[in-house]
Write a protein that holds these residues in place. Structure first.
Motif, PDB file in Angstrom:
ATOM      1  N   VAL A 100      -6.627  -6.564  26.133  1.00 53.64           N
ATOM      2  CA  VAL A 100      -7.725  -6.717  27.185  1.00 53.64           C
ATOM      3  C   VAL A 100      -7.416  -5.647  28.099  1.00 53.64           C
ATOM      4  CG1 VAL A 100      -8.282  -8.075  29.008  1.00 53.64           C
ATOM      5  CG2 VAL A 100      -7.655  -8.994  26.890  1.00 53.64           C
ATOM      6  N   THR A 101      -6.396  -5.034  28.333  1.00 48.08           N
ATOM      7  CA  THR A 101      -6.368  -3.927  29.592  1.00 48.08           C
ATOM      8  C   THR A 101      -6.262  -2.546  29.047  1.00 48.08           C
ATOM      9  OG1 THR A 101      -3.993  -4.320  29.533  1.00 48.08           O
ATOM     10  CG2 THR A 101      -4.815  -5.471  31.194  1.00 48.08           C
ATOM     11  N   THR A 103      -4.084  -0.792  27.422  1.00 48.25           N
ATOM     12  CA  THR A 103      -2.748  -0.244  27.907  1.00 48.25           C
ATOM     13  C   THR A 103      -2.600   1.160  27.362  1.00 48.25           C
ATOM     14  OG1 THR A 103      -1.863  -2.527  28.069  1.00 48.25           O
ATOM     15  CG2 THR A 103      -0.258  -0.611  28.273  1.00 48.25           C
ATOM     16  N   GLN A 104      -2.474   2.099  28.004  1.00 45.82           N
ATOM     17  CA  GLN A 104      -1.761   3.528  27.647  1.00 45.82           C
ATOM     18  C   GLN A 104      -0.667   3.505  27.596  1.00 45.82           C
ATOM     19  OE1 GLN A 104      -3.949   6.473  30.027  1.00 45.82           O
ATOM     20  NE2 GLN A 104      -5.561   5.305  30.386  1.00 45.82           N
ATOM     21  N   TYR A 105      -0.188   4.297  26.415  1.00 44.99           N
ATOM     22  CA  TYR A 105       1.274   4.575  26.009  1.00 44.99           C
ATOM     23  C   TYR A 105       1.634   6.126  26.105  1.00 44.99           C
ATOM     24  CZ  TYR A 105       1.046  -0.178  24.501  1.00 44.99           C
ATOM     25  OH  TYR A 105       0.853  -1.541  24.392  1.00 44.99           O
TER      26      TYR A 105
ATOM     27  N   SER B  32      -6.910  -4.344  37.103  1.00 46.46           N
ATOM     28  CA  SER B  32      -5.944  -4.389  36.453  1.00 46.46           C
ATOM     29  C   SER B  32      -4.918  -3.394  36.814  1.00 46.46           C
ATOM     30  CB  SER B  32      -6.307  -3.888  35.018  1.00 46.46           C
ATOM     31  OG  SER B  32      -7.435  -4.716  34.403  1.00 46.46           O
ATOM     32  N   PHE B  34      -0.607  -1.853  36.751  1.00 42.65           N
ATOM     33  CA  PHE B  34       0.389  -1.795  36.117  1.00 42.65           C
ATOM     34  C   PHE B  34       1.488  -1.142  36.925  1.00 42.65           C
ATOM     35  CE2 PHE B  34      -2.305  -1.765  32.170  1.00 42.65           C
ATOM     36  CZ  PHE B  34      -3.392  -1.500  32.875  1.00 42.65           C
ATOM     37  N   LEU B  46       5.815   1.618  29.924  1.00 46.35           N
ATOM     38  CA  LEU B  46       5.176   0.384  30.603  1.00 46.35           C
ATOM     39  C   LEU B  46       6.165  -0.724  31.076  1.00 46.35           C
ATOM     40  CD1 LEU B  46       2.607  -1.071  31.610  1.00 46.35           C
ATOM     41  CD2 LEU B  46       2.367  -1.905  29.407  1.00 46.35           C
ATOM     42  N   LYS B  49       2.150  -5.367  33.118  1.00 42.54           N
ATOM     43  CA  LYS B  49       0.837  -5.333  33.772  1.00 42.54           C
ATOM     44  C   LYS B  49       0.153  -6.524  34.096  1.00 42.54           C
ATOM     45  CE  LYS B  49      -0.310  -6.010  28.796  1.00 42.54           C
ATOM     46  NZ  LYS B  49      -0.991  -5.269  27.357  1.00 42.54           N
ATOM     47  N   TYR B  50      -0.747  -6.595  35.050  1.00 39.89           N
ATOM     48  CA  TYR B  50      -1.371  -7.849  35.558  1.00 39.89           C
ATOM     49  C   TYR B  50      -2.971  -7.719  35.179  1.00 39.89           C
ATOM     50  CZ  TYR B  50      -4.159 -10.438  38.631  1.00 39.89           C
ATOM     51  OH  TYR B  50      -5.211 -11.415  39.278  1.00 39.89           O
ATOM     52  N   THR B  51      -3.375  -8.798  34.577  1.00 46.35           N
ATOM     53  CA  THR B  51      -4.856  -8.762  33.933  1.00 46.35           C
ATOM     54  C   THR B  51      -5.524  -9.936  34.379  1.00 46.35           C
ATOM     55  OG1 THR B  51      -3.919  -9.918  32.135  1.00 46.35           O
ATOM     56  CG2 THR B  51      -3.763  -7.669  31.762  1.00 46.35           C
ATOM     57  N   ARG B  94      -6.432   0.384  37.180  1.00 46.65           N
ATOM     58  CA  ARG B  94      -7.383   1.037  36.283  1.00 46.65           C
ATOM     59  C   ARG B  94      -8.421   0.956  36.975  1.00 46.65           C
ATOM     60  NH1 ARG B  94      -8.938  -1.815  30.527  1.00 46.65           N
ATOM     61  NH2 ARG B  94      -9.734  -3.448  32.038  1.00 46.65           N
TER      62      ARG B  94
END
Lengths: 115, 113
Positions: A100-101, A103-105, B32, B34, B46, B49-51, B94
């Motif tokens: 959903v977010t 996410t970047q790696y 969002s 992180f 990472l 994370k909050y979503t 984000r």
């Protein structure tokens, strides 16, 4: 994260030289990003690519160019390096279809010094 | 526009004591958020994370963060610091239409024996 690799890991070059930093990923992600990190400034986005045909400038693209050779490869070039491009450079990937977010790696980084 | 402010550039704790790394955010919509960690000579990893689901987010290595909308905060905590926690930590929001990540300036955590 071993799924995102960057070469070289360290590079020292001289002012005016052309240099290329390479990023490869085995995560199968469509989206790739280049950032630079400077002390006290966090990371700032240079360029991003959502697929092979979609390349966009980030906040600090002046003096840089990129090439997306394939889904897995995204290269950053400094056409004529200058000392204030001395920084730590990170490549990142993401896949919006999986989280959903989105996410970047991040890769391990390339430390570039321009003399 | 979205932004994050990390309130401390350096935090020093003793091993076994609690860790608190503070982050305030600014966002015009539900953000969002992180937390990333960077160990010396390593890339960014990472942490959590909050979503917009649970406001208390649990991450790796015993870290957690609580999203507090009323305070616009997303502080990172850990009950007991370990030597291996020494690293730089980045709070990230984000923003923008292209998954742009906006990084805070970072907090360097030192852990003493």
């Amino acid at each position: 994260d071993a799924d995102v690799t960057q070469t070289p890991r360290n590079r020292i070059t001289k002012t005016g030289k052309r240099i290329m930093l390479e990023c490869s990923q085995t995560k199968g992600h469509d989206r790739m990003y280049w950032y630079r990190q400077d002390p006290g400034l966090g990371l700032r986005l240079i360029y991003y690519s959502f697929d092979v045909k979609d390349i966009n400038k980030g906040e600090i693209s002046d003096g840089y160019s990129v090439s997306r050779q394939a889904q897995a490869k995204f290269s950053l070039s400094l056409e004529s390096a200058i000392p204030n491009q001395t920084a730590l450079y990170f490549c990142a990937t993401s896949d919006p279809s999986r989280t959903v977010t989105d996410t970047q790696y991040f890769g391990p980084g390339t430390r570039l010094t321009v003399l | 526009a979205q932004s994050v402010t990390q309130l401390d550039s350096h935090v020093s704790v003793s091993e076994g004591t609690p860790v608190l790394l503070r982050c305030n955010y600014s966002s015009s919509y539900s953000p969002s958020l992180f937390w990333y960690v960077q160990h010396p000579n390593k890339g960014l990893q990472l942490l959590l994370k909050y979503t917009s689901a649970a406001t208390l987010v649990k991450g790796i290595n015993g870290f957690e963060a609580e999203f507090k909308k009323s305070e616009t905060s997303f502080h990172l905590t850990k009950p007991s610091a370990h030597m291996s926690d020494a690293a730089e930590y980045f709070c990230v929001v984000r923003g923008g239409g292209y998954n742009k990540l906006i990084f805070g300036a970072g907090t360097r955590l030192a852990v003493h024996p």
